[in-house]
Design a protein around this motif. Sequence first.
Motif, PDB file in Angstrom:
ATOM      1  N   VAL A 177       0.832  -1.202   0.000  1.00 25.64           N
ATOM      2  CA  VAL A 177       0.000   0.000   0.000  1.00 25.64           C
ATOM      3  C   VAL A 177       0.871   1.258   0.000  1.00 25.64           C
ATOM      4  O   VAL A 177       0.625   2.209  -0.767  1.00 25.64           O
ATOM      5  N   LEU A 178       1.896   1.282   0.853  1.00 24.22           N
ATOM      6  CA  LEU A 178       2.777   2.448   0.896  1.00 24.22           C
ATOM      7  C   LEU A 178       3.548   2.609  -0.413  1.00 24.22           C
ATOM      8  O   LEU A 178       3.817   3.741  -0.850  1.00 24.22           O
ATOM      9  N   SER A 179       3.908   1.502  -1.046  1.00 21.99           N
ATOM     10  CA  SER A 179       4.569   1.585  -2.351  1.00 21.99           C
ATOM     11  C   SER A 179       3.629   2.188  -3.391  1.00 21.99           C
ATOM     12  O   SER A 179       4.060   2.967  -4.256  1.00 21.99           O
ATOM     13  N   ALA A 180       2.335   1.839  -3.313  1.00 20.16           N
ATOM     14  CA  ALA A 180       1.361   2.423  -4.232  1.00 20.16           C
ATOM     15  C   ALA A 180       1.220   3.928  -3.997  1.00 20.16           C
ATOM     16  O   ALA A 180       1.116   4.706  -4.956  1.00 20.16           O
ATOM     17  N   ILE A 181       1.211   4.343  -2.724  1.00 11.01           N
ATOM     18  CA  ILE A 181       1.146   5.781  -2.417  1.00 11.01           C
ATOM     19  C   ILE A 181       2.367   6.484  -2.995  1.00 11.01           C
ATOM     20  O   ILE A 181       2.263   7.552  -3.622  1.00 11.01           O
ATOM     21  N   ALA A 182       3.551   5.890  -2.793  1.00 11.10           N
ATOM     22  CA  ALA A 182       4.774   6.481  -3.341  1.00 11.10           C
ATOM     23  C   ALA A 182       4.726   6.517  -4.864  1.00 11.10           C
ATOM     24  O   ALA A 182       5.204   7.478  -5.487  1.00 11.10           O
ATOM     25  N   GLY A 183       4.150   5.480  -5.476  1.00 11.74           N
ATOM     26  CA  GLY A 183       4.039   5.467  -6.934  1.00 11.74           C
ATOM     27  C   GLY A 183       3.159   6.584  -7.449  1.00 11.74           C
ATOM     28  O   GLY A 183       3.468   7.223  -8.466  1.00 11.74           O
ATOM     29  N   ILE A 184       2.050   6.837  -6.753  1.00  9.93           N
ATOM     30  CA  ILE A 184       1.164   7.936  -7.142  1.00  9.93           C
ATOM     31  C   ILE A 184       1.859   9.280  -6.984  1.00  9.93           C
ATOM     32  O   ILE A 184       1.786  10.155  -7.862  1.00  9.93           O
ATOM     33  N   ILE A 185       2.551   9.460  -5.851  1.00 10.94           N
ATOM     34  CA  ILE A 185       3.249  10.725  -5.605  1.00 10.94           C
ATOM     35  C   ILE A 185       4.334  10.965  -6.641  1.00 10.94           C
ATOM     36  O   ILE A 185       4.488  12.069  -7.190  1.00 10.94           O
ATOM     37  N   PHE A 186       5.109   9.923  -6.933  1.00 13.55           N
ATOM     38  CA  PHE A 186       6.205  10.085  -7.889  1.00 13.55           C
ATOM     39  C   PHE A 186       5.676  10.392  -9.286  1.00 13.55           C
ATOM     40  O   PHE A 186       6.183  11.283  -9.976  1.00 13.55           O
ATOM     41  N   ALA A 187       4.660   9.653  -9.712  1.00 12.67           N
ATOM     42  CA  ALA A 187       4.085   9.906 -11.033  1.00 12.67           C
ATOM     43  C   ALA A 187       3.445  11.293 -11.101  1.00 12.67           C
ATOM     44  O   ALA A 187       3.565  11.999 -12.109  1.00 12.67           O
ATOM     45  N   GLY A 188       2.767  11.705 -10.013  1.00 13.63           N
ATOM     46  CA  GLY A 188       2.160  13.024  -9.986  1.00 13.63           C
ATOM     47  C   GLY A 188       3.187  14.132 -10.035  1.00 13.63           C
ATOM     48  O   GLY A 188       2.965  15.182 -10.652  1.00 13.63           O
ATOM     49  N   ARG A 189       4.321  13.906  -9.389  1.00 12.87           N
ATOM     50  CA  ARG A 189       5.365  14.934  -9.400  1.00 12.87           C
ATOM     51  C   ARG A 189       5.939  15.112 -10.801  1.00 12.87           C
ATOM     52  O   ARG A 189       6.193  16.235 -11.249  1.00 12.87           O
ATOM     53  N   LEU A 190       6.180  14.003 -11.511  1.00 13.87           N
ATOM     54  CA  LEU A 190       6.707  14.086 -12.872  1.00 13.87           C
ATOM     55  C   LEU A 190       5.614  14.386 -13.892  1.00 13.87           C
ATOM     56  O   LEU A 190       5.912  14.674 -15.053  1.00 13.87           O
ATOM     57  N   ASN A 191       4.343  14.257 -13.460  1.00 19.78           N
ATOM     58  CA  ASN A 191       3.182  14.454 -14.321  1.00 19.78           C
ATOM     59  C   ASN A 191       3.096  13.402 -15.420  1.00 19.78           C
ATOM     60  O   ASN A 191       2.467  13.630 -16.452  1.00 19.78           O
ATOM     61  N   GLN A 192       3.713  12.264 -15.194  1.00 17.58           N
ATOM     62  CA  GLN A 192       3.559  11.135 -16.101  1.00 17.58           C
ATOM     63  C   GLN A 192       4.118   9.875 -15.439  1.00 17.58           C
ATOM     64  O   GLN A 192       4.968   9.967 -14.538  1.00 17.58           O
ATOM     65  N   ALA A 193       3.632   8.731 -15.852  1.00 21.73           N
ATOM     66  CA  ALA A 193       4.159   7.447 -15.395  1.00 21.73           C
ATOM     67  C   ALA A 193       5.135   6.946 -16.446  1.00 21.73           C
ATOM     68  O   ALA A 193       4.764   6.789 -17.617  1.00 21.73           O
ATOM     69  N   GLY A 194       6.371   6.686 -16.039  1.00 19.93           N
ATOM     70  CA  GLY A 194       7.401   6.271 -16.981  1.00 19.93           C
ATOM     71  C   GLY A 194       7.894   4.868 -16.704  1.00 19.93           C
ATOM     72  O   GLY A 194       7.792   4.364 -15.573  1.00 19.93           O
ATOM     73  N   PRO A 195       8.463   4.190 -17.695  1.00 25.43           N
ATOM     74  CA  PRO A 195       8.935   2.813 -17.526  1.00 25.43           C
ATOM     75  C   PRO A 195      10.129   2.684 -16.599  1.00 25.43           C
ATOM     76  O   PRO A 195      10.386   1.600 -16.074  1.00 25.43           O
ATOM     77  N   THR A 196      10.882   3.758 -16.390  1.00 19.82           N
ATOM     78  CA  THR A 196      12.054   3.690 -15.512  1.00 19.82           C
ATOM     79  C   THR A 196      11.765   4.207 -14.105  1.00 19.82           C
ATOM     80  O   THR A 196      12.681   4.335 -13.293  1.00 19.82           O
TER      81      THR A 196
END
Length: 424
Positions: free
Chosen positions: A325-344
Amino acid sequence: MSSITPADVPADTATGAKGGDGGAPRRPGRVSLGGVSLNLRSSGIYIAFALIIALFSVLTDGALLQPQNISNIIVQNSYVLILAIGMILVIIAGHIDLSVGSVVAVTGALAAVLMVNMGVAWPLALLITLVAGAGIGAWQGYWIAYFGIPAFIVTLAGMLLFRALTLTVLGNQGIGPFPDQVRTLANGFTNGYFGNVGLGPLGGADLFSLLIGLVAIAGMVVAQLRTRNARKGYGQSVEPMALFALKMTAGAALILFLVVQLARFKNLPWVLVLLAVLVLGYSMMAGRTVFGRQIYAIGGNLQAAVMSGVKVKSVVFWIFVNMGVLSAIAGIIFAGRLNQAGPTAGNSFELDAIAAAFIGGAAVQGGVGKVAGAITGGLIMAVINNGMSLIGSPSERVMLVKGAVLLAAVAFDVWTKRRAGGTR
């Protein structure tokens, strides 16, 4: 579980290392300064953090502590700090999770597909992403807890599986942009609800942020007083009141300085508010609930935990669900910060989270560690990254320093254990 430890017994003395003396407080790594006994194991990390900040403040001519730079340190490292909260619990229980970076990537990709490609409303998309993170954690937790495969192997396999899944979903392209609400959570700041207040030569600062800082200071003092009184009630030794007052004053000064600097820039980052809620909630869970004490008991002495009636398999399973769950929260935060979800996305995040936990005082063999310590360890890594970047150090030198700091932290943990063994 009352037979294991009282709720307010400090985490580094509650269970001890494996094969310990049944929970009796130990005194390795203590030094005496002016007649005051100081536990380097629990306090050394904060002293080191202060020294590192002082060093880079001098080397950067004060740029490290400028309002904008402090805000950048928090926002740019928020996802690693979120991962560190879950990782410290995994390590306390005597396990490890190498898959969190890949889970960050795949959950960020899932959120992007839902919100951008499929047009799912962002609250529902975030909920689905968190459920998916929990499912990933449950998948790994089952193999670890109930099937008996070592966590190192399961999560190493997970690192490869979920990275492959991310590449399958995204290919070589990113997906974005994200809705404004998600970007605000990752990069935005609280509004100035009560306007600004003058601070003399410092200029203006958001009054609401300052009030939040004062509330945080009051909460810290009350919580520490309760813990101190509880220790006295259980017959444990406590520091002299003068030293306690000095520690509270130093903590209050640090919080107030941080809040003032943030209030002078763009107010409190929303991700800092999220972090504060997570740190407070998980600190209370680890130190004041049965489940939290069971985690320490499992890592401190597995056999004793089993004999005490702890449902070890269930506890380990839910630890990994929580990590997902915490990894999912971090994934959302990271993608939101970059404004995109990337393969790396998420590359090496697991190493940063593990390093934060160990630098923050987690024991190699489990049973010892605190959420606040993991956050401090993560901030130490962040300050080293930021400070060396400000002075123009090459990336290889940054890696060298971070590796040396990690090695020193683990070496200190091993040294204190050997001293504890030698004093019996």
